[in-house]
Write an enzyme that holds these catalytic residues in place. Sequence first.
Site, PDB file in Angstrom:
ATOM      1  N   TYR A  30       9.905  -0.502   3.074  1.00  0.00           N
ATOM      2  CA  TYR A  30       8.380  -0.973   2.700  1.00  0.00           C
ATOM      3  C   TYR A  30       8.373  -1.313   1.143  1.00  0.00           C
ATOM      4  O   TYR A  30       9.268  -1.043   0.442  1.00  0.00           O
ATOM      5  CB  TYR A  30       7.206   0.083   2.892  1.00  0.00           C
ATOM      6  CG  TYR A  30       7.153   1.177   1.922  1.00  0.00           C
ATOM      7  CD1 TYR A  30       6.349   1.174   0.898  1.00  0.00           C
ATOM      8  CD2 TYR A  30       8.112   2.248   1.841  1.00  0.00           C
ATOM      9  CE1 TYR A  30       6.484   2.426  -0.175  1.00  0.00           C
ATOM     10  CE2 TYR A  30       8.164   3.435   1.053  1.00  0.00           C
ATOM     11  CZ  TYR A  30       7.203   3.237   0.095  1.00  0.00           C
ATOM     12  OH  TYR A  30       7.126   4.269  -0.608  1.00  0.00           O
ATOM     13  N   ARG A  49      13.794  -5.867  -5.027  1.00  0.00           N
ATOM     14  CA  ARG A  49      14.011  -4.690  -4.526  1.00  0.00           C
ATOM     15  C   ARG A  49      13.967  -4.452  -2.831  1.00  0.00           C
ATOM     16  O   ARG A  49      14.387  -3.619  -2.483  1.00  0.00           O
ATOM     17  CB  ARG A  49      12.836  -3.761  -5.326  1.00  0.00           C
ATOM     18  CG  ARG A  49      13.120  -2.331  -5.030  1.00  0.00           C
ATOM     19  CD  ARG A  49      12.347  -1.289  -5.934  1.00  0.00           C
ATOM     20  NE  ARG A  49      10.815  -1.748  -5.435  1.00  0.00           N
ATOM     21  CZ  ARG A  49       9.849  -0.975  -6.020  1.00  0.00           C
ATOM     22  NH1 ARG A  49      10.015   0.094  -7.079  1.00  0.00           N
ATOM     23  NH2 ARG A  49       8.520  -1.069  -5.766  1.00  0.00           N
ATOM     24  N   ARG A  97      14.521   3.906  22.984  1.00  0.00           N
ATOM     25  CA  ARG A  97      14.957   5.051  22.049  1.00  0.00           C
ATOM     26  C   ARG A  97      16.394   5.497  22.165  1.00  0.00           C
ATOM     27  O   ARG A  97      17.026   6.051  23.067  1.00  0.00           O
ATOM     28  CB  ARG A  97      14.138   6.478  22.206  1.00  0.00           C
ATOM     29  CG  ARG A  97      14.375   7.335  21.199  1.00  0.00           C
ATOM     30  CD  ARG A  97      13.603   8.761  21.284  1.00  0.00           C
ATOM     31  NE  ARG A  97      13.835   9.517  20.112  1.00  0.00           N
ATOM     32  CZ  ARG A  97      14.855  10.211  19.997  1.00  0.00           C
ATOM     33  NH1 ARG A  97      15.959  10.102  20.641  1.00  0.00           N
ATOM     34  NH2 ARG A  97      14.847  10.884  18.688  1.00  0.00           N
ATOM     35  N   HIS A  99      19.571   6.009  19.008  1.00  0.00           N
ATOM     36  CA  HIS A  99      20.005   5.905  17.578  1.00  0.00           C
ATOM     37  C   HIS A  99      20.596   4.829  17.236  1.00  0.00           C
ATOM     38  O   HIS A  99      20.503   4.296  16.056  1.00  0.00           O
ATOM     39  CB  HIS A  99      20.931   7.196  17.448  1.00  0.00           C
ATOM     40  CG  HIS A  99      20.066   8.656  17.192  1.00  0.00           C
ATOM     41  ND1 HIS A  99      19.604   9.269  18.129  1.00  0.00           N
ATOM     42  CD2 HIS A  99      19.783   9.366  15.991  1.00  0.00           C
ATOM     43  CE1 HIS A  99      18.844  10.271  17.772  1.00  0.00           C
ATOM     44  NE2 HIS A  99      18.866  10.208  16.541  1.00  0.00           N
ATOM     45  N   LYS A 144      13.842   1.954  -0.616  1.00  0.00           N
ATOM     46  CA  LYS A 144      12.328   2.443  -0.540  1.00  0.00           C
ATOM     47  C   LYS A 144      11.981   2.508   1.094  1.00  0.00           C
ATOM     48  O   LYS A 144      11.536   1.649   1.750  1.00  0.00           O
ATOM     49  CB  LYS A 144      11.470   1.318  -1.210  1.00  0.00           C
ATOM     50  CG  LYS A 144      10.066   1.707  -1.484  1.00  0.00           C
ATOM     51  CD  LYS A 144       9.603   0.656  -2.476  1.00  0.00           C
ATOM     52  CE  LYS A 144       7.839   1.086  -2.753  1.00  0.00           C
ATOM     53  NZ  LYS A 144       8.009   2.129  -3.537  1.00  0.00           N
ATOM     54  N   GLU A 176      12.809  12.258 -10.920  1.00  0.00           N
ATOM     55  CA  GLU A 176      11.690  11.285 -10.774  1.00  0.00           C
ATOM     56  C   GLU A 176      10.747  12.168 -10.368  1.00  0.00           C
ATOM     57  O   GLU A 176      10.701  13.448 -10.236  1.00  0.00           O
ATOM     58  CB  GLU A 176      12.035  10.249  -9.761  1.00  0.00           C
ATOM     59  CG  GLU A 176      12.421  10.451  -8.318  1.00  0.00           C
ATOM     60  CD  GLU A 176      12.564   9.073  -7.693  1.00  0.00           C
ATOM     61  OE1 GLU A 176      12.109   8.113  -8.000  1.00  0.00           O
ATOM     62  OE2 GLU A 176      13.030   9.212  -6.630  1.00  0.00           O
ATOM     63  N   LEU A 200      14.381   5.969  -7.117  1.00  0.00           N
ATOM     64  CA  LEU A 200      14.052   4.720  -6.659  1.00  0.00           C
ATOM     65  C   LEU A 200      13.992   3.689  -7.802  1.00  0.00           C
ATOM     66  O   LEU A 200      13.175   4.180  -8.796  1.00  0.00           O
ATOM     67  CB  LEU A 200      12.340   4.715  -6.058  1.00  0.00           C
ATOM     68  CG  LEU A 200      11.770   3.195  -5.663  1.00  0.00           C
ATOM     69  CD1 LEU A 200      12.702   2.890  -4.318  1.00  0.00           C
ATOM     70  CD2 LEU A 200      10.531   3.367  -5.228  1.00  0.00           C
TER      71      LEU A 200
END
Length: 290
Positions: A30, A49, A97, A99, A144, A176, A200
Amino acid sequence: MIYLNGKFMPIEEAYVPVLDRGFIFGDGVYEVIPVYSRKPFRLTEHLRRLQYSLNGIRLKNPHTDEQWRALLEQIISHNAADDQYLYLHITRGVAKRDHAFPINIPPTVFIMSNPLLIPPQELLLTGIPAITASDNRWGRCDIKAISLLPNVLLRQLAIDSGAMETVLLRDGFLTEGAASNIFIAKNNVLLTPPKSHLMLPGITYDVVLELAQAHAIPYEVREITEEELRTADEVLLTSSTKEVMPIVSLDGKSIGGGKPGPMFKQLNQLYQQYKAVTMRAGNSALLSAE
């Protein structure tokens, strides 16, 4: 009004299948972009980013930068507030579903806007309390990713303690915040940890360092020990929605006499000036703020 997989619609009409890999695995990334006076702030850097995060999870970017810009302009125009924050959410899509990555499955692309509520002046005058905790997140904090459960739990520790942020320590060093980057000031020098896989790469973090360099504020980017954090003259947090904020206590103990210090005041003033000039100019070049 939001955007979901090629369509603009009210958020109440938006649905995602339960087999979306974002729902099943947290398999996605995101980005959050502040908008001031209907202009995205540092959009080039945010899109860069986003690309970095997509590369990190081996997911092809569904749009070019030009296409992203056009979509974001439409989202901004569809929503009333002049100051907004945009949330972009991209998952690996809907599949059985398993992996292993699915083959030839289109990603899920979701964009929404909310009014941007910057920190009230009261908090900038009084500062905020924070706590510390062990950084127990995964080893790719530079991505992110939408799988934010560790950050959620760490941030909730602060809320449970009556604080507003959790400052994270790993192996005796500052990394952070649960939802922010962290700076300290010691002997009139601004200090912050270097970018690595353990933090990040913040857009506001970059702006603060650019401003420090442009305005001859002494600074160092290096590892910061827990002792340096706890004995700092000032502690600051930065993020796209919080901008620059002063932390005046850690674990109930005052930092810098328990009030915002001169480093915060200078950097916040410079940041607000830069933001205003940048938005008027319609670009993100630091030299335009001088």
